[in-house]
Write a protein that holds these residues in place. Structure first.
Motif, PDB file in Angstrom:
ATOM      1  N   TYR A 131      25.839 -25.303  81.817  1.00  0.00           N
ATOM      2  CA  TYR A 131      25.182 -24.246  82.598  1.00  0.00           C
ATOM      3  C   TYR A 131      23.832 -24.771  83.068  1.00  0.00           C
ATOM      4  CZ  TYR A 131      22.275 -20.177  83.606  1.00  0.00           C
ATOM      5  OH  TYR A 131      21.425 -19.291  84.202  1.00  0.00           O
TER       6      TYR A 131
ATOM      7  N   TRP B 194      29.008 -24.373  85.309  1.00  0.00           N
ATOM      8  CA  TRP B 194      28.596 -22.971  85.419  1.00  0.00           C
ATOM      9  C   TRP B 194      27.268 -22.981  86.172  1.00  0.00           C
ATOM     10  CZ3 TRP B 194      27.079 -19.676  80.510  1.00  0.00           C
ATOM     11  CH2 TRP B 194      26.746 -18.373  80.899  1.00  0.00           C
TER      12      TRP B 194
ATOM     13  N   TYR C 131      31.896 -26.399  91.149  1.00  0.00           N
ATOM     14  CA  TYR C 131      31.558 -25.450  90.093  1.00  0.00           C
ATOM     15  C   TYR C 131      32.754 -24.545  89.876  1.00  0.00           C
ATOM     16  CZ  TYR C 131      30.773 -21.988  93.771  1.00  0.00           C
ATOM     17  OH  TYR C 131      30.944 -21.145  94.849  1.00  0.00           O
TER      18      TYR C 131
ATOM     19  N   ILE D 199      32.264 -21.487  87.607  1.00  0.00           N
ATOM     20  CA  ILE D 199      31.702 -20.157  87.354  1.00  0.00           C
ATOM     21  C   ILE D 199      30.376 -20.076  88.098  1.00  0.00           C
ATOM     22  CG2 ILE D 199      30.896 -18.501  85.624  1.00  0.00           C
ATOM     23  CD1 ILE D 199      32.679 -19.828  83.577  1.00  0.00           C
TER      24      ILE D 199
ATOM     25  N   ASN E  71      28.388 -12.663  86.804  1.00  0.00           N
ATOM     26  CA  ASN E  71      29.076 -13.914  87.107  1.00  0.00           C
ATOM     27  C   ASN E  71      30.429 -13.674  87.762  1.00  0.00           C
ATOM     28  OD1 ASN E  71      27.461 -16.053  85.231  1.00  0.00           O
ATOM     29  ND2 ASN E  71      27.654 -14.095  84.174  1.00  0.00           N
TER      30      ASN E  71
ATOM     31  N   SER F 175      34.093 -15.866  87.993  1.00  0.00           N
ATOM     32  CA  SER F 175      34.780 -17.017  87.435  1.00  0.00           C
ATOM     33  C   SER F 175      36.020 -17.338  88.254  1.00  0.00           C
ATOM     34  CB  SER F 175      35.193 -16.740  85.989  1.00  0.00           C
ATOM     35  OG  SER F 175      36.037 -17.756  85.497  1.00  0.00           O
TER      36      SER F 175
END
Length: 437
Positions: A351, A373, A387, A389, A408, A410
């Motif tokens: 992340y 992420w 990417y 997420i 978020n 996904s």
């Protein structure tokens, strides 16, 4: 001066000196009387017949008694040693080192004693700071045999523990690292938990729930979100939650469990959400990153998750121990974390903000197996690499959570049955978001 007065003064001084002498003799037993032993010989009442006892010669005996403060004094002045407790020790190796941890019968680290370990062929190593751990660094590759010396009050297993030190670092989780994980009651939270969001210094993003073709909606939470009604969250259409399980302290580097972690993961799982976890890193090198991955895997014992385990790489307010790491060192540490997680059989990811990915990390040193992420607070992400997420806002509002929450989308396919997850092909405006943006 009159000679008569001088004589009187001398008499007074003499009487005083004699009085003091008599008092001293009385205290030391000179007038305590006598008795006869079995042979009829005279002995003083307070002195053993066998030998003359000199108290002055015994004043410092306690300094040579390591267990002086642990023993029970009996009426005759002798000491009775408490029954020895069983102790054990764990041995681990990450990178040309050996760490020895001393544990009691309940598996807790024993502190406050100077334990000593023997390493065959090398010698003895003491726990000088008495924290229950002995660390031996800069070892040559090879096999080593470790044994612990018994110490008054504790007895160790007789059989030594053997461990192999490899020539190169191996990305394998430490089997038991729970002894390194602290609670916030053990630390100065203001100095240690200092992560700061950095999404290109943009706005906090929208408060709206995005619904995008090919994506599912979810949130990520930590202690800062407080108590959460997870059933309400699930009823609002939240499909997944990524939960902070812990962090490494920005100041001392101690590993800390998020105080809301267990109630969050248990609540989210009970409500039927897909769950992943993340850990805020302040690792300075690969070795510390492997420790962090090992700590996360330890915290996950007993919980079945379907989303990846993420390492959270961001600023610690400019004062964090890892804020000034080079791009290369930081990238190697993140990769070590992910490799360690994957070697345990789980999916791993990173992340970071768009700015962090572009300027603080070297993508070429990160594996394509890592789940990305991305944090970028915008209507559409402009990040130019892969990417899976997208954290699009930190200003979301969801019933069941008081205050703001991160939102978020996904694009992962989640297979709960075997704990594997893969990227989902998604066509939004003619673009494959999971791979090309």
């Amino acid at each position: 001066m009159d000679s008569k007065l001088v004589k009187i003064g001398m008499l007074i001084v003499s009487l005083f000196a004699v009085t003091v002498l008599l008092i001293v003799l009385g205290i030391n037993g000179a007038f305590s009387g006598s008795s006869k032993n079995k042979n009829g010989s005279q002995v003083t009442a307070d002195v053993p017949a066998e030998e003359e006892y000199d108290p002055a010669s015994h004043l410092y005996d306690w300094m040579n008694d390591e267990t002086f403060f642990d023993e029970v004094k009996l009426a005759d002045g002798k000491y009775e040693v408490k029954e020895e407790k069983k102790a054990d020790f764990l041995v681990s190796c990450i990178d040309k080192d050996i760490r020895i941890v001393v544990l009691d019968e309940e598996g807790k680290v024993i502190k406050g004693r100077r334990f000593c370990a023997g390493v065959e062929g090398l010698g003895e190593y003491g726990d000088e700071d008495r924290d229950g751990m002995i660390l031996i660094n800069d070892l040559s590759p090879g096999d080593y045999s470790i044994s612990m010396e018994d110490i008054t009050g504790y007895a160790f297993p007789e059989n030594p523990v053997k461990i192999s030190v490899k020539a190169n670092i191996e990305y394998k989780a430490v089997k038991d690292i729970s002894y390194l994980i602290k609670t916030e009651a053990d630390i100065d939270v203001k100095k240690e938990d200092t992560a700061e969001k950095d999404a290109d210094d943009e706005t906090l993003g929208t408060t709206a729930v995005k619904t995008t073709q090919g994506a599912v909606f979810g949130i990520d939470v930590s202690k800062y979100n407080g108590d959460i009604d997870w059933q309400k969250v699930a009823d609002e259409g939240v499909s997944f939650a990524i939960i902070r399980c812990g962090y490494r302290g920005s100041s001392t580097g101690v590993i800390v469990e998020d105080p809301y972690y267990r109630r969050n993961i248990e609540g989210a799982l009970k409500a039927g959400l897909d769950v992943g976890v993340y850990f805020f890193t302040q690792a300075l090198d690969e070795k510390e990153a492997i420790e962090e991955a090992s700590a996360v895997l330890s915290l996950l014992k007993g919980y079945k998750i379907s989303y990846p385990i993420f390492i959270d790489s961001e600023s610690a307010g400019g004062k964090g121990r890892a804020d000034d790491l080079s791009v290369t060192a930081r990238s190697k540490a993140l990769q070590a974390f992910c490799e360690t997680v994957r070697n345990s059989g789980k999916k791993a990811g990173i992340y970071a903000s768009k700015n962090w990915f572009n300027n603080r990390l070297d993508i070429s040193k990160l594996s394509a197996d890592n789940i990305t992420w991305l944090a970028e607070y915008a209507d559409k992400p402009t990040y130019g690499a892969t990417y899976q997420i997208w954290q699009y806002s930190s200003a979301g509002r969801i019933p069941g959570i008081e205050g703001r929450v991160d939102m978020n989308l996904s694009y992962l396919d989640i297979d709960v049955s075997d704990d594997k997850n893969t990227s989902r092909e998604n066509d939004e405006d003619g673009q494959d978001i999971s791979r090309d943006m």
